[in-house]
Each structure stands twice: as C-alpha cells, then as structure tokens.
Write a protein that holds these residues in place. Structure first.
Motif, PDB file in Angstrom:
ATOM      1  N   THR A 183     -11.334  10.892   4.809  1.00  0.00           N
ATOM      2  CA  THR A 183     -10.037  10.412   4.344  1.00  0.00           C
ATOM      3  C   THR A 183      -9.244   9.834   5.509  1.00  0.00           C
ATOM      4  O   THR A 183      -9.707   9.829   6.651  1.00  0.00           O
ATOM      5  CB  THR A 183      -9.252  11.530   3.647  1.00  0.00           C
ATOM      6  OG1 THR A 183      -8.161  10.960   2.923  1.00  0.00           O
ATOM      7  CG2 THR A 183      -8.715  12.537   4.656  1.00  0.00           C
ATOM      8  N   VAL A 184      -8.063   9.350   5.204  1.00  0.00           N
ATOM      9  CA  VAL A 184      -7.182   8.745   6.197  1.00  0.00           C
ATOM     10  C   VAL A 184      -5.830   9.448   6.099  1.00  0.00           C
ATOM     11  O   VAL A 184      -5.224   9.491   5.023  1.00  0.00           O
ATOM     12  CB  VAL A 184      -7.013   7.228   5.965  1.00  0.00           C
ATOM     13  CG1 VAL A 184      -6.132   6.622   7.049  1.00  0.00           C
ATOM     14  CG2 VAL A 184      -8.374   6.542   5.937  1.00  0.00           C
ATOM     15  N   LEU A 185      -5.349   9.972   7.235  1.00  0.00           N
ATOM     16  CA  LEU A 185      -4.088  10.707   7.259  1.00  0.00           C
ATOM     17  C   LEU A 185      -3.023   9.917   8.014  1.00  0.00           C
ATOM     18  O   LEU A 185      -3.301   9.297   9.039  1.00  0.00           O
ATOM     19  CB  LEU A 185      -4.267  12.070   7.922  1.00  0.00           C
ATOM     20  CG  LEU A 185      -5.283  13.020   7.297  1.00  0.00           C
ATOM     21  CD1 LEU A 185      -5.299  14.336   8.060  1.00  0.00           C
ATOM     22  CD2 LEU A 185      -4.989  13.252   5.825  1.00  0.00           C
ATOM     23  N   VAL A 186      -1.800   9.984   7.488  1.00  0.00           N
ATOM     24  CA  VAL A 186      -0.663   9.335   8.134  1.00  0.00           C
ATOM     25  C   VAL A 186       0.524  10.299   8.123  1.00  0.00           C
ATOM     26  O   VAL A 186       0.405  11.457   7.736  1.00  0.00           O
ATOM     27  CB  VAL A 186      -0.291   8.015   7.431  1.00  0.00           C
ATOM     28  CG1 VAL A 186      -1.418   7.000   7.531  1.00  0.00           C
ATOM     29  CG2 VAL A 186       0.084   8.257   5.967  1.00  0.00           C
ATOM     30  N   ASP A 187       1.656   9.771   8.543  1.00  0.00           N
ATOM     31  CA  ASP A 187       2.898  10.537   8.688  1.00  0.00           C
ATOM     32  C   ASP A 187       3.218  11.346   7.432  1.00  0.00           C
ATOM     33  O   ASP A 187       3.268  10.817   6.320  1.00  0.00           O
ATOM     34  CB  ASP A 187       4.035   9.544   8.967  1.00  0.00           C
ATOM     35  CG  ASP A 187       5.278  10.213   9.521  1.00  0.00           C
ATOM     36  OD1 ASP A 187       5.672  11.271   8.994  1.00  0.00           O
ATOM     37  OD2 ASP A 187       5.865   9.670  10.472  1.00  0.00           O
ATOM     38  N   GLY A 188       3.464  12.644   7.642  1.00  0.00           N
ATOM     39  CA  GLY A 188       3.787  13.517   6.521  1.00  0.00           C
ATOM     40  C   GLY A 188       5.067  13.151   5.802  1.00  0.00           C
ATOM     41  O   GLY A 188       5.286  13.557   4.655  1.00  0.00           O
ATOM     42  N   ALA A 189       5.932  12.361   6.457  1.00  0.00           N
ATOM     43  CA  ALA A 189       7.180  11.956   5.815  1.00  0.00           C
ATOM     44  C   ALA A 189       6.939  11.040   4.624  1.00  0.00           C
ATOM     45  O   ALA A 189       7.843  10.858   3.809  1.00  0.00           O
ATOM     46  CB  ALA A 189       8.092  11.271   6.824  1.00  0.00           C
ATOM     47  N   LEU A 190       5.727  10.453   4.503  1.00  0.00           N
ATOM     48  CA  LEU A 190       5.441   9.652   3.320  1.00  0.00           C
ATOM     49  C   LEU A 190       5.373  10.511   2.070  1.00  0.00           C
ATOM     50  O   LEU A 190       5.587  10.022   0.963  1.00  0.00           O
ATOM     51  CB  LEU A 190       4.136   8.860   3.489  1.00  0.00           C
ATOM     52  CG  LEU A 190       4.333   7.426   3.983  1.00  0.00           C
ATOM     53  CD1 LEU A 190       4.807   7.405   5.420  1.00  0.00           C
ATOM     54  CD2 LEU A 190       3.071   6.614   3.822  1.00  0.00           C
ATOM     55  N   HIS A 191       5.039  11.792   2.252  1.00  0.00           N
ATOM     56  CA  HIS A 191       5.140  12.721   1.120  1.00  0.00           C
ATOM     57  C   HIS A 191       6.597  13.071   0.896  1.00  0.00           C
ATOM     58  O   HIS A 191       7.137  12.900  -0.197  1.00  0.00           O
ATOM     59  CB  HIS A 191       4.318  13.970   1.395  1.00  0.00           C
ATOM     60  CG  HIS A 191       4.604  15.092   0.452  1.00  0.00           C
ATOM     61  ND1 HIS A 191       4.367  14.990  -0.903  1.00  0.00           N
ATOM     62  CD2 HIS A 191       5.152  16.327   0.653  1.00  0.00           C
ATOM     63  CE1 HIS A 191       4.735  16.125  -1.496  1.00  0.00           C
ATOM     64  NE2 HIS A 191       5.219  16.938  -0.573  1.00  0.00           N
ATOM     65  N   HIS A 192       7.222  13.564   1.943  1.00  0.00           N
ATOM     66  CA  HIS A 192       8.655  13.859   1.921  1.00  0.00           C
ATOM     67  C   HIS A 192       9.086  14.103   3.355  1.00  0.00           C
ATOM     68  O   HIS A 192       8.362  14.749   4.112  1.00  0.00           O
ATOM     69  CB  HIS A 192       8.971  15.078   1.053  1.00  0.00           C
ATOM     70  CG  HIS A 192      10.435  15.227   0.745  1.00  0.00           C
ATOM     71  ND1 HIS A 192      11.330  15.758   1.646  1.00  0.00           N
ATOM     72  CD2 HIS A 192      11.158  14.876  -0.342  1.00  0.00           C
ATOM     73  CE1 HIS A 192      12.540  15.742   1.113  1.00  0.00           C
ATOM     74  NE2 HIS A 192      12.474  15.207  -0.081  1.00  0.00           N
TER      75      HIS A 192
END
Length: 302
Positions: A183-192
């Motif tokens: 998978t590809v992970l990015v900034d958690g702020a995209l969730h909240h």
C-alpha cells in the motif's frame, strides 16, 4: 480545584497535524503539566507525531522547543536554501516531493528516540482510503513518523510492501481487492487533522486549525504560495473534517462530551511555513498555553 465539581485529572492527548504551526503543541503540553494533569496515551498526527514521540520519550516542553527549533531550521534550509532564497526553482523542487525518511531516521538516532506502548501515530492509506495506526514498542518508528508527515504533493509517500517493477497497476488493483498487503501511506491529516476515534478514554485535543490570516512578516515565495492556498482551502477542509469527526464519533454531542478541544494554532501561522523564527515559535507556544488554560478553566480544571 476551584469548583465544586472538579474535572478529571487524567486524559489521553491528541496532537494534531499542521506543519510549522506545531510549536503550539508545546504550549498545550506546558499548560497540562503545570496543572498537574496526567497525560496517558498520546496520539500524534503529522507534526504532532514528532512532538508526541519526544514527549513520550521523556523530553520536557523546553527541551522539545529547542529540538524543534534546530530541526525545523535544518529542514527549512534543505527545502528553501539559505535565508529562504530560491524562488520558483525551489518551489518546483518542493513540488517533486521531499523524502522525509532519511531526515527522521537521523532524528530518531541522534536523540535515541524509541517506540512506546503509550504512543499512537496515525497515517493514511491512500489506496484503501482509511487510517493506519502505528502503536506498540516494536513499530518502525522513523517509517511511522515519515508516513504520518508525508503531505501529498509536497512530501514523498511511503510505499509499503514488495513492489515490483512493471506490476504497479496490478498491485494497486490487487490491494483494492484485498489480495495483497502492499500500500501507499501519506499524512494522517488526510483522515483527520486531530482524530479522536482511536482514544479509549476522554482526551484533550490540540487542534492546530487552518490559517485564516496572512503572516505580517515577509515569507519566501514558496511559503507565500502555500499559505495562500491554505487560506482558500481552509473553509472546505474545516467542513470536511467536521463531518469526519461526527461520522467517527456517531454524533456531534458525543464528541463534545467525551473530549476537550483546544484550538491551539495561531490564525496567521501556516502549515507549510517551516521557516519559523524563534520569536514566532515563542509566540505560538504562548498563544496555545493561554488558550489551553482558558478552555480548561471553563471546564473546571484549574
């Protein structure tokens, strides 16, 4: 306690995302420690994950301040060059994506930082569109913080798994069908930017918020561009994240009853403003400290 019905003295802590605004978290922590509030598990998102790691490794607010000033200056110069020069050339380089893993690997090594069981770091799986939570003493700490801080289009995402040349599209499709773990992970702020649904107990939430004013002092061209975009996008993102909070908690009233929210970020500080002067950093800490004291006093916690 100054009231007949004192509030609790033990909370989880959520340190939200917000890039250069993150100095505000230090002010929140300073106020909580001064009030002798016990901090349990800390959830960190983006810049909040770095400060959460430092806090749970035993660093004091003053020590965290010194570390953040040094590291932010190093990071800022690597992006924009000496004295913030570089113009469009630096902006173009920034938009190609910055690899954060070497930076955080060195940070963890230099300060001997370790994963902790009472530390929670949130990233976002862009393929499955869901949060990923790193927790426990055995996690890869530099990778977890890198993923949590990898703001799309500015920082390079973290590619997890055994990706093979020529199989990228098929692997993505298989991931969407739950056939592979890549998978590809990015900034958690995209969730909240400051999620509370992972908390097991009432939490104090340091929400840095979005910039609503331009900074009074001159800033490099790239930062000026990003600050302007943040002003434009702020209302839309605030609406989206409010809906996300309600969906995660089940209702707006449950969210308000369970947690104490502190809007800790200064309105003229931008998330992508990494060239923070010591004076500005102190101003952010003081602003968040006052906000925290005021909010907790309203809740009967003094």
């Amino acid at each position: 306690m100054a009231t007949n019905q004192p509030g609790p003295r033990s909370f989880e802590l959520v340190l939200g995302g917000g890039g250069g605004k993150g100095f505000a978290h230090i002010g929140v922590i300073k106020a909580l420690l001064e009030l002798k509030i016990q901090i349990e598990t800390v959830t960190g998102v983006s810049i909040g994950s770095i400060i959460a790691v430092l806090l749970q490794n035993g660093f004091t607010p003053d020590e965290i301040m010194k570390i953040m000033l040094v590291q932010m200056a190093v990071f800022h110069q690597s992006l924009f060059g000496a004295a913030g020069r570089g113009g469009w050339k630096r902006l173009a380089r920034l938009l190609r994506g910055v690899d954060l893993l070497p930076f955080f690997t060195a940070l963890m090594r230099d300060y001997e930082l370790q994963a902790k069981s009472n530390l929670r770091i949130v990233a976002f799986d862009v393929l499955k569109r869901r949060p990923v939570v790193f927790q426990g003493g055995q996690i890869n700490l530099p990778l977890a913080v890198t993923a949590s801080c990898s703001f799309p289009l500015v920082m390079r995402p973290v590619w997890l798994g055994e990706w093979k040349d020529g199989r990228t599209i098929k692997t993505i499709v298989d991931r969407l069908r739950n056939k592979v773990s890549e998978t590809v992970l990015v900034d958690g702020a995209l969730h909240h930017p400051a999620p509370t649904e992972f908390c097991q107990r009432p939490a104090i939430v340091s929400d840095l918020g979005m910039a609503s004013k331009m900074p009074p002092e001159p800033v490099p061209l790239a930062e000026h561009v990003f600050h302007t975009v943040e002003l434009i996008a702020g209302r839309v993102l605030s609406w989206y994240h409010r809906r996300s909070s309600i969906a995660a908690s089940g209702s707006a009233s449950q969210e308000r009853l369970d947690h104490i929210h502190i809007r800790s970020g200064m309105p003229d500080a931008g998330a992508l403003s990494f060239g923070v002067s010591e004076k500005k950093a102190i101003d952010m800490v003081d602003y968040a400290y006052r906000e925290t004291k005021a909010v907790l006093a309203q809740k009967g916690i003094t």
